[in-house]
Design a protein around this motif. Structure first.
Motif, PDB file in Angstrom:
ATOM      1  N   VAL A   1       0.843  -1.195   0.000  1.00  0.00           N
ATOM      2  CA  VAL A   1       0.000   0.000   0.000  1.00  0.00           C
ATOM      3  C   VAL A   1       0.880   1.247   0.000  1.00  0.00           C
ATOM      4  O   VAL A   1       0.676   2.176  -0.804  1.00  0.00           O
ATOM      5  N   GLU A   2       1.864   1.263   0.874  1.00  0.00           N
ATOM      6  CA  GLU A   2       2.755   2.426   0.971  1.00  0.00           C
ATOM      7  C   GLU A   2       3.632   2.573  -0.268  1.00  0.00           C
ATOM      8  O   GLU A   2       3.918   3.698  -0.692  1.00  0.00           O
ATOM      9  N   ALA A   3       4.054   1.467  -0.877  1.00  0.00           N
ATOM     10  CA  ALA A   3       4.870   1.536  -2.093  1.00  0.00           C
ATOM     11  C   ALA A   3       4.106   2.168  -3.255  1.00  0.00           C
ATOM     12  O   ALA A   3       4.709   2.706  -4.186  1.00  0.00           O
ATOM     13  N   ASN A   4       2.778   2.109  -3.186  1.00  0.00           N
ATOM     14  CA  ASN A   4       1.948   2.719  -4.222  1.00  0.00           C
ATOM     15  C   ASN A   4       1.538   4.149  -3.877  1.00  0.00           C
ATOM     16  O   ASN A   4       0.694   4.732  -4.560  1.00  0.00           O
ATOM     17  N   GLY A   5       2.138   4.707  -2.825  1.00  0.00           N
ATOM     18  CA  GLY A   5       1.917   6.108  -2.504  1.00  0.00           C
ATOM     19  C   GLY A   5       0.748   6.392  -1.593  1.00  0.00           C
ATOM     20  O   GLY A   5       0.355   7.554  -1.429  1.00  0.00           O
ATOM     21  N   TYR A   6       0.192   5.361  -0.962  1.00  0.00           N
ATOM     22  CA  TYR A   6      -0.943   5.541  -0.066  1.00  0.00           C
ATOM     23  C   TYR A   6      -0.514   5.355   1.385  1.00  0.00           C
ATOM     24  O   TYR A   6       0.504   4.726   1.680  1.00  0.00           O
ATOM     25  N   THR A   7      -1.319   5.886   2.272  1.00  0.00           N
ATOM     26  CA  THR A   7      -1.250   5.507   3.671  1.00  0.00           C
ATOM     27  C   THR A   7      -2.543   4.783   4.002  1.00  0.00           C
ATOM     28  O   THR A   7      -3.549   4.934   3.305  1.00  0.00           O
ATOM     29  N   GLU A   8      -2.515   3.977   5.055  1.00  0.00           N
ATOM     30  CA  GLU A   8      -3.729   3.250   5.417  1.00  0.00           C
ATOM     31  C   GLU A   8      -3.898   3.174   6.921  1.00  0.00           C
ATOM     32  O   GLU A   8      -2.923   3.247   7.678  1.00  0.00           O
ATOM     33  N   PHE A   9      -5.142   3.009   7.326  1.00  0.00           N
ATOM     34  CA  PHE A   9      -5.464   2.725   8.717  1.00  0.00           C
ATOM     35  C   PHE A   9      -5.132   1.260   8.981  1.00  0.00           C
ATOM     36  O   PHE A   9      -5.484   0.380   8.203  1.00  0.00           O
ATOM     37  N   GLU A  10      -4.438   0.998  10.102  1.00  0.00           N
ATOM     38  CA  GLU A  10      -3.989  -0.355  10.415  1.00  0.00           C
ATOM     39  C   GLU A  10      -4.643  -0.842  11.710  1.00  0.00           C
ATOM     40  O   GLU A  10      -4.126  -0.607  12.804  1.00  0.00           O
ATOM     41  N   PRO A  11      -5.775  -1.535  11.608  1.00  0.00           N
ATOM     42  CA  PRO A  11      -6.345  -2.131  12.815  1.00  0.00           C
ATOM     43  C   PRO A  11      -5.488  -3.301  13.292  1.00  0.00           C
ATOM     44  O   PRO A  11      -4.582  -3.752  12.600  1.00  0.00           O
ATOM     45  N   LEU A  12      -5.790  -3.801  14.464  1.00  0.00           N
ATOM     46  CA  LEU A  12      -5.026  -4.890  15.062  1.00  0.00           C
ATOM     47  C   LEU A  12      -4.927  -6.081  14.107  1.00  0.00           C
ATOM     48  O   LEU A  12      -5.921  -6.520  13.540  1.00  0.00           O
TER      49      LEU A  12
END
Length: 330
Positions: free
Chosen positions: A49-60
């Motif tokens: 996800v990050e390699a494609n330029g996005y950030t994401e919410f990371e639940p447990l």
């Protein structure tokens, strides 16, 4: 004044990176249609996800496969059960923060959270109960699919194979793969280990000893890529364990040897038994025996666009909002 386009939340499951890569393909299609997209999921897929330029919410994170295969039902109840409950809770908080018009997900925790929260969603899964041989795993898949299908606007089943096994109440779509502008890579044998596959270095060494050139994803010489699709499309042969890579090979028309390491992966192998271009091996020796005996499949239509189109059917037309360009998910 430019209106804000409808927001779509896309949530991927957290075990194995392939869930993220297939859902990123849907993100690409939704953004191309002009929708604002936010992403969640966590686990090994976050780096893609990050390699494609996005950030994401990371639940447990949770590790159902590890708990069951390395421990048993008691470990699932002791560890994965509470983790699912916490993951559901965190997803509900994310829905409050983002207020999406629609969720698209392959994560059962997100589906449960959406149902409890009154959040509309489209569910995607390739996991029929018929994949499994044990009563516990078969029952688990049946329950997951019943729960996910109960609250979903639509349940989609991405398939490479024709006919069964299928998921009752789900609509079949084609295999899902990223779409990109990168040229095909020049690769002989592409080895794509999953989180649960055999020792990839031993496998690569055995293939090289047979006189083939190997590109090992995640090996010492490998650099993280935005997408594997150019490598899958440019390869003479793909060897993998996970279904996401199987789908990418199907879209690319690249022959694929599947070396399953989990019950779900063995179910995929059984489903692919009559599908041209796909082969099964139960050991490194089995892979070696197949190296020069493969034929490519006919390329499949990419189901990622179909998933995005179906999701869009439950949303206002992005163009009608007055958005001039696709929105960023950052």
């Amino acid at each position: 004044m430019t209106a804000t386009p409808p927001k779509v939340a896309v949530a991927h499951y957290c075990e194995g990176a392939g869930h993220a890569t297939r859902m990123l393909a849907v993100v690409e299609e939704l953004e191309a249609a002009g929708y604002d997209v936010v992403i969640a999921g966590g686990g090994p897929g976050t780096k893609f996800v990050e390699a494609n330029g996005y950030t994401e919410f990371e639940p447990l994170d949770l590790d159902f496969v590890g708990d069951y295969q390395n421990g048993g039902l008691l470990d699932v109840l002791r560890n994965s059960g509470p983790a699912v409950a916490e993951r559901v809770k965190q997803y509900r908080g994310w829905f409050d923060d983002e207020a999406p018009a629609l969720l698209v997900t392959d994560d059962i925790s997100a589906a449960i959270a959406a149902t409890l929260h009154g959040q509309r969603y489209v569910y995607v899964s390739h996991d029929p109960a018929a994949f499994y041989s044990t009563t516990v795993e078969r029952a688990g898949a049946w329950v997951r699919n019943r729960i996910a299908g109960y609250g979903a606007e639509q349940f989609l089943h991405p398939k490479v194979w024709s006919g069964g096994p299928s998921i009752p109440g789900a609509d079949d779509v084609g295999p899902m793969a990223p779409v990109g502008d990168a040229p095909d890579a020049d690769v002989d044998v592409l080895v794509v280990p999953s989180e649960f596959s055999v020792d990839p270095d031993r496998l690569a060494d055995a293939i090289e000893a047979s006189g083939r050139d190997v590109t090992l994803v995640g090996g010492d010489d490998w650099e993280l890529q935005e997408s594997l699709q150019p490598f899958v499309a440019g390869a003479n042969l793909v060897i993998c364990s996970g279904y996401s890579t199987v789908m990418e090979a199907a879209v690319a028309g690249t022959p694929c040897i599947v070396l399953p390491a989990t019950s779900e992966q063995r179910g995929v192998v059984d489903a692919l038994a009559d599908t041209p271009g796909f082969y099964a091996a139960d050991s490194i020796a089995g892979v070696e025996a197949l190296l020069d005996a493969v034929e490519p499949p006919e390329p499949h239509a990419n189901g990622a666009k179909r998933v995005a189109d179906i999701a869009a059917s439950y949303l206002p037309d992005a163009a009608s909002t007055g958005s001039d360009s696709p929105a960023s998910a950052d």
